[in-house]
Scaffold this motif. Structure first.
Motif, mmCIF file in Angstrom:
data_model
loop_
_atom_site.group_PDB
_atom_site.id
_atom_site.type_symbol
_atom_site.label_atom_id
_atom_site.label_comp_id
_atom_site.label_asym_id
_atom_site.label_seq_id
_atom_site.Cartn_x
_atom_site.Cartn_y
_atom_site.Cartn_z
ATOM 1 N N GLY A 1 -15.211 9.232 -12.654
ATOM 2 C CA GLY A 1 -15.961 8.598 -11.235
ATOM 3 C C GLY A 1 -15.385 7.118 -11.002
ATOM 4 N N LEU A 2 -15.587 6.689 -9.886
ATOM 5 C CA LEU A 2 -15.130 5.303 -9.464
ATOM 6 C C LEU A 2 -16.546 4.374 -9.001
ATOM 7 C CD1 LEU A 2 -13.084 3.231 -8.966
ATOM 8 C CD2 LEU A 2 -12.954 4.182 -6.723
ATOM 9 N N GLY A 3 -16.800 3.444 -9.860
ATOM 10 C CA GLY A 3 -18.083 2.749 -9.447
ATOM 11 C C GLY A 3 -19.355 3.292 -9.559
ATOM 12 N N MET A 4 -19.404 4.384 -10.458
ATOM 13 C CA MET A 4 -20.988 4.915 -10.473
ATOM 14 C C MET A 4 -21.795 3.985 -10.867
ATOM 15 S SD MET A 4 -19.991 8.574 -12.008
ATOM 16 C CE MET A 4 -21.301 9.235 -12.313
ATOM 17 N N THR A 5 -22.828 4.025 -10.345
ATOM 18 C CA THR A 5 -24.145 3.284 -10.795
ATOM 19 C C THR A 5 -25.500 4.015 -10.704
ATOM 20 O OG1 THR A 5 -25.128 1.196 -10.367
ATOM 21 C CG2 THR A 5 -24.192 1.959 -8.421
ATOM 22 N N THR B 1 -18.688 12.621 -4.170
ATOM 23 C CA THR B 1 -20.163 12.591 -3.832
ATOM 24 C C THR B 1 -20.688 11.194 -4.405
ATOM 25 O OG1 THR B 1 -20.171 14.754 -4.390
ATOM 26 C CG2 THR B 1 -22.263 13.773 -4.288
ATOM 27 N N SER B 2 -21.587 10.727 -3.574
ATOM 28 C CA SER B 2 -22.117 9.460 -4.149
ATOM 29 C C SER B 2 -23.486 9.434 -4.568
ATOM 30 C CB SER B 2 -21.929 8.602 -2.822
ATOM 31 O OG SER B 2 -22.366 7.067 -3.501
ATOM 32 N N LYS B 3 -24.326 10.311 -3.618
ATOM 33 C CA LYS B 3 -25.732 10.391 -4.047
ATOM 34 C C LYS B 3 -25.901 11.505 -4.856
ATOM 35 C CE LYS B 3 -26.919 6.325 -1.758
ATOM 36 N NZ LYS B 3 -27.279 5.192 -2.278
ATOM 37 N N GLY B 4 -26.446 11.507 -6.068
ATOM 38 C CA GLY B 4 -26.723 12.733 -6.650
ATOM 39 C C GLY B 4 -27.328 12.375 -7.913
ATOM 40 N N SER C 1 -18.754 6.897 -6.633
ATOM 41 C CA SER C 1 -18.289 8.309 -6.526
ATOM 42 C C SER C 1 -18.359 9.062 -7.615
ATOM 43 C CB SER C 1 -17.118 8.225 -5.490
ATOM 44 O OG SER C 1 -17.175 7.543 -4.515
ATOM 45 N N PHE C 2 -18.714 10.281 -7.682
ATOM 46 C CA PHE C 2 -18.413 11.042 -8.660
ATOM 47 C C PHE C 2 -17.799 12.454 -8.125
ATOM 48 C CE2 PHE C 2 -22.753 11.779 -7.886
ATOM 49 C CZ PHE C 2 -23.063 13.230 -7.841
#
Lengths: 183, 183
Positions: free
Chosen positions: A47-51, B95-98, B105-106
């Motif tokens: 992932g990148l920058g996941m929060t 994907t960002s929201k999930g 992003s994941f």
């Protein structure tokens, strides 16, 4: 070649391959030893920058997740993690401009490493424990009062793990019917 | 156990492990067969939205790169790619929201796959060739007039490969003195 010798050779080769798929090792004071070959383990996703909080982390880091091959093969067969599973989270800095790259992000140096281990003989409850390595080769056990334990127990798609962010394993868990309702 | 049998067993186990590290395979019409186990190969690195052009690609995709284990081990020892090296570039949607993720992003589904093979007996010059799989299990050879060949020849940090974007291998190439001046 005699069938007996053939069987012996095949058995020995299987054992040799399995020996490379380390169970977790600990130091005398209970720290997790960083598996020296984790970069050769099975890559689950990045992932990148996941929060998980409303505000994004700054600056964004890449997060690569690896699992020991023996645990991966069990997951592929059953959709579940066996005892002695080790997940390694490798956090790396992101870089945008470099060489011929002009946009987006690629990975650079390691910022920190974390471990997530299932070891039923060592840890209470369902056997999962978190370790923080920083940039060291031994990881400190995080106490079970840390938020990560409650969050993974509450939102883990399979057992206490975030399989919802590992697309290959997510498909397997769907097929095997091992997804929780809580992710 | 007699030393002779022990040696025989060790030799057989090495062979069995090596057999898992596939050389490239082609269809009768010269397409590259997607290695069915490439997700169990060695992960080199991942990028998000990387672009070599001034304008960024939209939407940004993740790019995971894997290499066959035998080639990886040679690179670790020598800083160079052996004949029969296969690099697989797996492009995945972001994907960002999930689930509980709120930012960054994941990775989600596979968008396309590309291959980069060094096969001295099959391809002219230094033996490298590119293949485009899309979402198929066989990859079409890209003609040597495509831009990717000239760009990799002009900017490859090691041989025709972009080791500058694989931080672990970049360190090895520095130590082994195998970096080109052109990256």
């Amino acid at each position: 070649m005699a069938p007996f010798v053939t069987r012996l050779l095949l058995a020995a080769s299987s054992v040799a391959c399995l020996l490379a798929q380390n169970a977790p090792k600990y130091t005398a004071d209970g720290q997790l030893t960083l598996p020296p070959d984790y970069r050769e383990w099975i890559f689950l996703s990045s992932g990148l920058g996941m929060t998980y909080q409303p505000e994004a982390s700054r600056p964004p880091s890449f997060t690569n997740v690896f699992v020991n091959p023996a645990a991966y093969r069990t997951f592929v067969s059953t959709g579940k993690w066996p005892d002695k599973t080790t997940l390694i989270l490798e956090i790396r800095a992101s870089t945008s401009k470099g060489s011929i790259n002009q946009g987006g992000s690629f990975q650079s140096g390691v910022v920190a490493i974390e471990g997530h281990v299932k070891d039923l003989a060592k840890f209470p409850g369902n056997g999962w424990a978190f370790f923080a390595f920083g940039t060291s080769s031994s990881g400190k056990l995080l106490p079970h009062t840390e938020d990560c334990y409650a969050c993974h127990a509450e939102h883990g798609a399979v057992d206490d793990t975030f399989v919802q962010f590992y697309p290959g394993l997510l498909e397997i868990a769907k097929q095997k019917g091992t997804l929780t309702d809580r992710h």
